[in-house]
Scaffold this motif. Structure first.
Motif, PDB file in Angstrom:
ATOM      1  N   LEU A  12       0.827  -1.207   0.000  1.00 48.16           N
ATOM      2  CA  LEU A  12       0.000   0.000   0.000  1.00 48.16           C
ATOM      3  C   LEU A  12       0.864   1.261   0.000  1.00 48.16           C
ATOM      4  O   LEU A  12       0.588   2.218  -0.724  1.00 48.16           O
ATOM      5  CB  LEU A  12      -0.931  -0.007   1.217  1.00 48.16           C
ATOM      6  N   LEU A  13       1.938   1.238   0.782  1.00 43.46           N
ATOM      7  CA  LEU A  13       2.860   2.363   0.825  1.00 43.46           C
ATOM      8  C   LEU A  13       3.535   2.576  -0.533  1.00 43.46           C
ATOM      9  O   LEU A  13       3.723   3.710  -0.973  1.00 43.46           O
ATOM     10  CB  LEU A  13       3.901   2.147   1.919  1.00 43.46           C
ATOM     11  N   LYS A  14       3.858   1.498  -1.203  1.00 42.24           N
ATOM     12  CA  LYS A  14       4.475   1.574  -2.528  1.00 42.24           C
ATOM     13  C   LYS A  14       3.519   2.229  -3.527  1.00 42.24           C
ATOM     14  O   LYS A  14       3.917   3.071  -4.331  1.00 42.24           O
ATOM     15  CB  LYS A  14       4.878   0.185  -2.998  1.00 42.24           C
ATOM     16  N   ILE A  15       2.251   1.888  -3.455  1.00 43.52           N
ATOM     17  CA  ILE A  15       1.249   2.485  -4.340  1.00 43.52           C
ATOM     18  C   ILE A  15       1.102   3.976  -4.067  1.00 43.52           C
ATOM     19  O   ILE A  15       1.014   4.796  -4.985  1.00 43.52           O
ATOM     20  CB  ILE A  15      -0.100   1.746  -4.196  1.00 43.52           C
ATOM     21  N   VAL A  16       1.104   4.354  -2.795  1.00 41.67           N
ATOM     22  CA  VAL A  16       0.986   5.769  -2.425  1.00 41.67           C
ATOM     23  C   VAL A  16       2.193   6.557  -2.943  1.00 41.67           C
ATOM     24  O   VAL A  16       2.038   7.661  -3.476  1.00 41.67           O
ATOM     25  CB  VAL A  16       0.825   5.920  -0.896  1.00 41.67           C
ATOM     26  N   LEU A  17       3.387   5.995  -2.803  1.00 45.82           N
ATOM     27  CA  LEU A  17       4.589   6.684  -3.260  1.00 45.82           C
ATOM     28  C   LEU A  17       4.627   6.793  -4.782  1.00 45.82           C
ATOM     29  O   LEU A  17       5.072   7.816  -5.321  1.00 45.82           O
ATOM     30  CB  LEU A  17       5.832   5.985  -2.733  1.00 45.82           C
ATOM     31  N   SER A  62      12.164  -2.238  -4.019  1.00 45.75           N
ATOM     32  CA  SER A  62      11.463  -2.373  -2.745  1.00 45.75           C
ATOM     33  C   SER A  62      11.487  -1.039  -2.014  1.00 45.75           C
ATOM     34  O   SER A  62      12.434  -0.264  -2.130  1.00 45.75           O
ATOM     35  CB  SER A  62      12.151  -3.444  -1.896  1.00 45.75           C
ATOM     36  N   ILE A  63      10.468  -0.787  -1.242  1.00 42.83           N
ATOM     37  CA  ILE A  63      10.353   0.468  -0.512  1.00 42.83           C
ATOM     38  C   ILE A  63      11.428   0.589   0.569  1.00 42.83           C
ATOM     39  O   ILE A  63      11.733   1.689   1.031  1.00 42.83           O
ATOM     40  CB  ILE A  63       8.930   0.603   0.089  1.00 42.83           C
ATOM     41  N   LEU A  64      12.026  -0.522   0.953  1.00 42.63           N
ATOM     42  CA  LEU A  64      13.023  -0.501   2.013  1.00 42.63           C
ATOM     43  C   LEU A  64      14.428  -0.171   1.509  1.00 42.63           C
ATOM     44  O   LEU A  64      15.359  -0.097   2.300  1.00 42.63           O
ATOM     45  CB  LEU A  64      13.038  -1.851   2.738  1.00 42.63           C
ATOM     46  N   ILE A  69      13.411   5.961  -1.568  1.00 51.34           N
ATOM     47  CA  ILE A  69      13.391   7.039  -0.576  1.00 51.34           C
ATOM     48  C   ILE A  69      13.877   8.339  -1.211  1.00 51.34           C
ATOM     49  O   ILE A  69      13.303   9.409  -0.984  1.00 51.34           O
ATOM     50  CB  ILE A  69      14.223   6.649   0.654  1.00 51.34           C
ATOM     51  N   ALA A  70      14.914   8.260  -2.041  1.00 48.42           N
ATOM     52  CA  ALA A  70      15.391   9.445  -2.754  1.00 48.42           C
ATOM     53  C   ALA A  70      14.327   9.963  -3.714  1.00 48.42           C
ATOM     54  O   ALA A  70      14.148  11.181  -3.865  1.00 48.42           O
ATOM     55  CB  ALA A  70      16.677   9.122  -3.502  1.00 48.42           C
ATOM     56  N   GLY A  71      13.604   9.059  -4.351  1.00 46.72           N
ATOM     57  CA  GLY A  71      12.517   9.463  -5.246  1.00 46.72           C
ATOM     58  C   GLY A  71      11.382  10.147  -4.510  1.00 46.72           C
ATOM     59  O   GLY A  71      10.803  11.116  -5.002  1.00 46.72           O
ATOM     60  N   VAL A  72      11.070   9.654  -3.321  1.00 45.01           N
ATOM     61  CA  VAL A  72      10.028  10.278  -2.502  1.00 45.01           C
ATOM     62  C   VAL A  72      10.448  11.679  -2.089  1.00 45.01           C
ATOM     63  O   VAL A  72       9.653  12.628  -2.125  1.00 45.01           O
ATOM     64  CB  VAL A  72       9.719   9.406  -1.257  1.00 45.01           C
ATOM     65  N   ILE A  73      11.700  11.831  -1.722  1.00 39.10           N
ATOM     66  CA  ILE A  73      12.202  13.154  -1.331  1.00 39.10           C
ATOM     67  C   ILE A  73      12.104  14.119  -2.514  1.00 39.10           C
ATOM     68  O   ILE A  73      11.671  15.265  -2.360  1.00 39.10           O
ATOM     69  CB  ILE A  73      13.636  13.046  -0.784  1.00 39.10           C
ATOM     70  N   ALA A  74      12.481  13.665  -3.708  1.00 39.79           N
ATOM     71  CA  ALA A  74      12.390  14.513  -4.901  1.00 39.79           C
ATOM     72  C   ALA A  74      10.936  14.888  -5.196  1.00 39.79           C
ATOM     73  O   ALA A  74      10.642  16.046  -5.527  1.00 39.79           O
ATOM     74  CB  ALA A  74      13.009  13.807  -6.101  1.00 39.79           C
ATOM     75  N   SER A  75      10.022  13.939  -5.060  1.00 38.82           N
ATOM     76  CA  SER A  75       8.600  14.210  -5.301  1.00 38.82           C
ATOM     77  C   SER A  75       8.052  15.216  -4.296  1.00 38.82           C
ATOM     78  O   SER A  75       7.306  16.129  -4.653  1.00 38.82           O
ATOM     79  CB  SER A  75       7.787  12.920  -5.226  1.00 38.82           C
ATOM     80  N   ILE A  76       8.433  15.062  -3.042  1.00 39.80           N
ATOM     81  CA  ILE A  76       7.962  15.980  -2.004  1.00 39.80           C
ATOM     82  C   ILE A  76       8.529  17.379  -2.231  1.00 39.80           C
ATOM     83  O   ILE A  76       7.811  18.377  -2.068  1.00 39.80           O
ATOM     84  CB  ILE A  76       8.307  15.429  -0.607  1.00 39.80           C
ATOM     85  N   VAL A  77       9.789  17.470  -2.617  1.00 42.22           N
ATOM     86  CA  VAL A  77      10.383  18.786  -2.897  1.00 42.22           C
ATOM     87  C   VAL A  77       9.634  19.464  -4.040  1.00 42.22           C
ATOM     88  O   VAL A  77       9.334  20.655  -3.976  1.00 42.22           O
ATOM     89  CB  VAL A  77      11.887  18.657  -3.215  1.00 42.22           C
TER      90      VAL A  77
END
Length: 116
Positions: A12-17, A62-64, A69-77
């Protein structure tokens, strides 16, 4: 049983990201290129490439691991910093004309009513 629940949570977390990266990618694709330069942010192609890589990495790995995590940071920025600045300059506000200046019939002192 516990591991199955944890795997479901990670899925579910992977889908959200992935949705976060996809939203940023599609939003950046439909923004004007000159608004990125006017907002003093990186160029539009730069953000398109970064957000596309973030989407692909969040799908493949994998989300771990480190890369999602770097992709999530870029998306949030992009969503928190770049998108509001570009949106403000490209006239993306609700109910306002281009650039947030109001209706096209507004004059310098308010709405123009045609002399009525």
């Amino acid at each position: 049983m516990l591991m199955l629940g944890f795997a479901g949570f990670l899925g579910l977390l992977k889908i959200v990201l992935m949705a976060l990266a996809a939203f940023g990618l599609f939003d950046a694709a439909f923004r004007r290129e000159d608004a990125f330069r006017a907002a003093d942010k990186q160029t539009k192609p730069f953000w398109l490439v970064i957000l596309a890589i973030a989407l692909v990495v969040s799908y493949l790995f994998s989300i771990l691991s480190f890369l999602p995590i770097a992709g999530v940071i870029a998306s949030i920025v992009y969503i928190v910093d770049v998108r509001p600045a570009v949106k403000r300059l490209s006239g993306g506000g609700r109910g306002w004309g281009r650039g947030g200046r109001g209706s096209s019939s507004d004059g310098p002192y308010g709405p123009y009513n045609g002399g009525r």
